[in-house]
Design an enzyme around this catalytic site. Structure first.
Site, PDB file in Angstrom:
ATOM      1  N   SER A  51       0.877  -1.174   0.000  1.00  0.00           N
ATOM      2  CA  SER A  51       0.000   0.000   0.000  1.00  0.00           C
ATOM      3  C   SER A  51       0.916   1.226   0.000  1.00  0.00           C
ATOM      4  O   SER A  51       0.966   2.016   0.927  1.00  0.00           O
ATOM      5  CB  SER A  51      -0.935  -0.009   1.205  1.00  0.00           C
ATOM      6  OG  SER A  51      -0.253   0.176   2.406  1.00  0.00           O
ATOM      7  N   HIS A 164      -3.355  -5.977   2.381  1.00  0.00           N
ATOM      8  CA  HIS A 164      -2.447  -7.008   2.887  1.00  0.00           C
ATOM      9  C   HIS A 164      -3.126  -8.364   3.066  1.00  0.00           C
ATOM     10  O   HIS A 164      -2.530  -9.301   3.580  1.00  0.00           O
ATOM     11  CB  HIS A 164      -1.826  -6.571   4.214  1.00  0.00           C
ATOM     12  CG  HIS A 164      -0.933  -5.374   4.076  1.00  0.00           C
ATOM     13  ND1 HIS A 164      -0.482  -4.655   5.146  1.00  0.00           N
ATOM     14  CD2 HIS A 164      -0.420  -4.777   2.970  1.00  0.00           C
ATOM     15  CE1 HIS A 164       0.278  -3.656   4.714  1.00  0.00           C
ATOM     16  NE2 HIS A 164       0.326  -3.707   3.396  1.00  0.00           N
ATOM     17  N   GLU A 173      -4.779  -2.448   9.215  1.00  0.00           N
ATOM     18  CA  GLU A 173      -4.077  -3.067  10.345  1.00  0.00           C
ATOM     19  C   GLU A 173      -4.742  -2.766  11.671  1.00  0.00           C
ATOM     20  O   GLU A 173      -5.065  -1.616  11.966  1.00  0.00           O
ATOM     21  CB  GLU A 173      -2.627  -2.549  10.403  1.00  0.00           C
ATOM     22  CG  GLU A 173      -1.858  -2.846   9.143  1.00  0.00           C
ATOM     23  CD  GLU A 173      -0.522  -2.100   9.061  1.00  0.00           C
ATOM     24  OE1 GLU A 173       0.007  -1.691  10.110  1.00  0.00           O
ATOM     25  OE2 GLU A 173      -0.039  -1.916   7.935  1.00  0.00           O
ATOM     26  N   GLU A 214       1.514  -9.423   6.834  1.00  0.00           N
ATOM     27  CA  GLU A 214       2.322  -9.060   8.003  1.00  0.00           C
ATOM     28  C   GLU A 214       2.125 -10.041   9.153  1.00  0.00           C
ATOM     29  O   GLU A 214       2.457  -9.745  10.299  1.00  0.00           O
ATOM     30  CB  GLU A 214       2.004  -7.618   8.421  1.00  0.00           C
ATOM     31  CG  GLU A 214       2.391  -6.631   7.315  1.00  0.00           C
ATOM     32  CD  GLU A 214       2.199  -5.171   7.694  1.00  0.00           C
ATOM     33  OE1 GLU A 214       1.589  -4.885   8.741  1.00  0.00           O
ATOM     34  OE2 GLU A 214       2.678  -4.315   6.927  1.00  0.00           O
ATOM     35  N   ASP A 251      -4.066   1.091  11.652  1.00  0.00           N
ATOM     36  CA  ASP A 251      -3.608   1.753  10.424  1.00  0.00           C
ATOM     37  C   ASP A 251      -4.723   1.595   9.402  1.00  0.00           C
ATOM     38  O   ASP A 251      -4.957   0.489   8.904  1.00  0.00           O
ATOM     39  CB  ASP A 251      -2.304   1.132   9.902  1.00  0.00           C
ATOM     40  CG  ASP A 251      -1.833   1.797   8.609  1.00  0.00           C
ATOM     41  OD1 ASP A 251      -2.475   2.790   8.183  1.00  0.00           O
ATOM     42  OD2 ASP A 251      -0.831   1.339   8.024  1.00  0.00           O
ATOM     43  N   GLU A 302      -3.289   5.566  12.252  1.00  0.00           N
ATOM     44  CA  GLU A 302      -2.360   5.913  11.173  1.00  0.00           C
ATOM     45  C   GLU A 302      -3.137   6.062   9.866  1.00  0.00           C
ATOM     46  O   GLU A 302      -4.076   5.293   9.612  1.00  0.00           O
ATOM     47  CB  GLU A 302      -1.340   4.775  11.066  1.00  0.00           C
ATOM     48  CG  GLU A 302      -0.311   4.924   9.969  1.00  0.00           C
ATOM     49  CD  GLU A 302       0.595   3.686   9.923  1.00  0.00           C
ATOM     50  OE1 GLU A 302       0.849   3.067  10.985  1.00  0.00           O
ATOM     51  OE2 GLU A 302       1.023   3.319   8.824  1.00  0.00           O
ATOM     52  N   ASP A 329       1.686   8.235   7.517  1.00  0.00           N
ATOM     53  CA  ASP A 329       2.560   7.281   6.806  1.00  0.00           C
ATOM     54  C   ASP A 329       2.601   7.713   5.336  1.00  0.00           C
ATOM     55  O   ASP A 329       3.524   8.422   4.906  1.00  0.00           O
ATOM     56  CB  ASP A 329       2.018   5.870   6.994  1.00  0.00           C
ATOM     57  CG  ASP A 329       2.669   4.843   6.077  1.00  0.00           C
ATOM     58  OD1 ASP A 329       3.702   5.150   5.479  1.00  0.00           O
ATOM     59  OD2 ASP A 329       2.137   3.714   5.935  1.00  0.00           O
ATOM     60  N   LYS A 354       9.741   4.796   7.397  1.00  0.00           N
ATOM     61  CA  LYS A 354      10.097   3.594   6.640  1.00  0.00           C
ATOM     62  C   LYS A 354      11.291   3.963   5.778  1.00  0.00           C
ATOM     63  O   LYS A 354      11.175   4.837   4.910  1.00  0.00           O
ATOM     64  CB  LYS A 354       8.940   3.191   5.738  1.00  0.00           C
ATOM     65  CG  LYS A 354       7.686   2.725   6.471  1.00  0.00           C
ATOM     66  CD  LYS A 354       6.526   2.708   5.490  1.00  0.00           C
ATOM     67  CE  LYS A 354       5.364   1.873   5.988  1.00  0.00           C
ATOM     68  NZ  LYS A 354       4.160   2.098   5.127  1.00  0.00           N
ATOM     69  N   HIS A 382       8.444  -1.433   9.599  1.00  0.00           N
ATOM     70  CA  HIS A 382       8.741  -2.391   8.527  1.00  0.00           C
ATOM     71  C   HIS A 382       7.904  -2.050   7.292  1.00  0.00           C
ATOM     72  O   HIS A 382       7.154  -1.078   7.302  1.00  0.00           O
ATOM     73  CB  HIS A 382       8.394  -3.811   9.006  1.00  0.00           C
ATOM     74  CG  HIS A 382       6.916  -4.004   9.246  1.00  0.00           C
ATOM     75  ND1 HIS A 382       6.319  -5.224   9.333  1.00  0.00           N
ATOM     76  CD2 HIS A 382       5.902  -3.101   9.428  1.00  0.00           C
ATOM     77  CE1 HIS A 382       5.018  -5.087   9.540  1.00  0.00           C
ATOM     78  NE2 HIS A 382       4.744  -3.809   9.611  1.00  0.00           N
ATOM     79  N   LYS A 405       6.808  -0.600  14.637  1.00  0.00           N
ATOM     80  CA  LYS A 405       5.699  -1.326  14.017  1.00  0.00           C
ATOM     81  C   LYS A 405       6.317  -2.397  13.142  1.00  0.00           C
ATOM     82  O   LYS A 405       6.988  -2.084  12.160  1.00  0.00           O
ATOM     83  CB  LYS A 405       4.886  -0.331  13.195  1.00  0.00           C
ATOM     84  CG  LYS A 405       3.688  -0.919  12.531  1.00  0.00           C
ATOM     85  CD  LYS A 405       2.835   0.159  11.911  1.00  0.00           C
ATOM     86  CE  LYS A 405       2.752  -0.067  10.430  1.00  0.00           C
ATOM     87  NZ  LYS A 405       1.563   0.519   9.806  1.00  0.00           N
TER      88      LYS A 405
HETATM   89  P1  PGA Z   1       3.045  -1.245   3.151  1.00  0.00           P
HETATM   90  O1  PGA Z   1       2.129  -1.249   4.448  1.00  0.00           O
HETATM   91  O2  PGA Z   1       4.397  -1.674   3.561  1.00  0.00           O
HETATM   92  O3  PGA Z   1       2.341  -2.205   2.249  1.00  0.00           O
HETATM   93  O4  PGA Z   1       3.014   0.167   2.646  1.00  0.00           O
HETATM   94  C1  PGA Z   1       2.527  -0.817   5.692  1.00  0.00           C
HETATM   95  C2  PGA Z   1       1.794   0.420   6.115  1.00  0.00           C
HETATM   96  O5  PGA Z   1       0.924   0.935   5.396  1.00  0.00           O
HETATM   97  O6  PGA Z   1       2.080   0.922   7.189  1.00  0.00           O
HETATM   98 ZN    ZN Z   2       0.583   2.626   6.996  1.00  0.00          ZN
END
Ligand code: PGA
Ligand code: ZN
Length: 443
Positions: A51, A164, A173, A214, A251, A302, A329, A354, A382, A405
């Protein structure tokens, strides 16, 4: 005193991530400079999102449909082995900022679209790890300095939805955080126990116990309330109290739900389960979260709104920001420019970090620093596509972010990070600091 530790060799290869997609692994050898050290070789592997935010640095993929469905990274690998290697060979591995500056300069674009953020990040991480190795100090200490001792509280993603998983859960999430635990070890244990009890409950209800990307379970449930009820039950069955021992983080990954044409958020799973189309506009989303946070011990949301909705984010922060953590994010993409914009507008109050969203370690660490200066929280994260590389565990400790996370306590790509945190905790011993990041929140 060791001041100069030359980069001697950089070598990249294509390996696989947790989803079976190709990714970049880089090996860096440092040493044998004027100080006469032997060489130290370390490797690092780059993660990958699903995503993905539209403002992220570019992950270079080959696009050759005949190989790995177009997802090969041979071009990024070649960029490491030629352009980036040339740029950093002979340079001082102890000067990470300068190494990263060279990587940025060699790419020459705003978003690393020339060499690929997956190429630059691999070099950046591998050089840092090799430097730490040569100095014979742990990576977290090398990155964070001699005063580093704060361990992060995990955000464990125990129920997966959105992009996911293939279930009907729309928000991506649902995470539990061991806010009441006295140590990282207890925190990891408590969350893991709850994860196992969640599986038992799902089985009793004849719901799927298959997991998402995840490692969290991915059953078909009607809506977010159903998910939250289930999580609270799992917490209680494990012998803990929701809101005291455990708090919940979400999230929403709302950019994935956003229907640009209509300017609303569409909930496909909830629509399917309820047999009617469920849309929410920006204001309705905020009210929706407001209600959920009143009814459940949610401390963090998030990407509650999509990545371009600055006005909505401002309003959401006015309405919820003094009670809960609002994490950007896709909104911030670990990018100082976008974070700066958020800080000015008072949009969100935390950033998800990230490393591959920006493409070098220094830029990711800059983002954490900027957030902290502005009184924003930072959470090291991650990606949904991960590997056995546990770099972010060290980074979370090094930056003193206080939160990490990194998925469910399931699958070795996720547990590699928890296991590394356990090693770091043991290494720090009594000096380890483990604090509830939500102490006094909402008082
Ligand atoms: P992604 O998801 O690694 O697929 O972007 C993680 C997130 O959205 O926090
Ligand atoms: Zn996110």
């Amino acid at each position: 005193m060791l001041r100069y530790l030359p980069v001697r060799r950089i070598h990249a290869r294509q390996v696989l991530d947790s989803r079976g997609n190709p990714t970049v692994e880089v090996e860096a050898t440092v040493g044998e400079g004027i100080v006469g050290l032997d060489g130290y070789t370390a490797k690092a592997i780059v993660p990958s999102g699903a995503s993905t935010g539209k403002f992220e640095a570019i992950e270079l993929r080959d696009g050759d449909k005949g190989k790995y469905l177009g997802l090969g990274v041979e071009k990024a690998v070649a960029n490491v082995n030629t352009k980036l290697a040339e740029a950093v060979l002979g340079e001082n591995a102890l000067n990470q900022s300068y190494i990263d500056h060279l990587l940025i300069q060699t790419d020459g674009t705003e978003n690393k679209s020339s060499v690929g953020a997956n190429a630059s990040l691999g070099v950046s991480m591998a050089v840092a790890r090799a430097a730490a190795m040569a100095l014979r100090i742990p990576l977290y200490q090398y990155l964070g300095g001699c005063h580093t001792r704060k361990l992060p509280v995990p955000m464990m993603n125990i129920l997966n939805g959105g992009k996911h998983a293939d279930n009907t859960v729309d928000l991506q999430e649902f995470m539990i955080m061991p806010s009441g635990a006295g140590s990282l070890e207890d925190g990891i244990r408590i969350c893991t126990e709850i994860y196992h009890f969640l599986k038992i409950i799902l089985k009793e209800r004849k719901l799927s116990t298959a997991v998402g990307d995840e490692g969290g379970f991915a059953p078909d449930l009607e809506d977010s309330r159903d998910v939250l009820e289930l999580i609270v039950q799992a917490v209680e069955r494990a012998g803990y109290e929701a809101g005291k021992d455990i708090v919940i983080a979400i999230d929403a990954a709302a950019s994935e739900l956003y229907d640009e044409e209509r300017g609303v958020y569409y909930f496909p799973g909830e629509s399917r389960m309820k047999g009617e189309d469920i849309f929410r506009d920006s204001r309705e989303m905020i009210s929706y979260y407001e209600k959920l946070t009143e009814d459940y011990p949610i401390v963090s949301i998030e990407d509650g709104l999509e990545e371009d909705d600055w006005e909505g984010w401002k309003l959401m922060t006015e309405r919820l920001g003094n009670r809960i953590q609002l994490v950007g994010d896709d909104l911030f993409v670990t990018n100082r420019k976008r974070l700066g914009c958020g800080i000015r507008l008072k949009a969100a109050n935390a950033i998800l970090v990230k490393v591959n969203q920006i493409g070098t370690l220094s830029e990711a660490m800059d983002a954490v620093e900027m957030a902290h200066h502005a009184g924003y929280r930072a959470i090291i994260s991650h990606r949904s596509g991960e590997t056995e590389d546990s770099f972010i565990a060290d980074l979370a400790v090094a930056t003193g972010a206080g939160q990490i996370k990194t998925g469910a306590p399931c699958r070795s790509d996720r547990n590699a990070k928890y296991n590394q945190l356990l090693r770091i905790s043991e290494n720090l011993g009594e000096l380890a600091v483990y604090e509830n990041p939500f102490q006094g929140y909402g008082d």
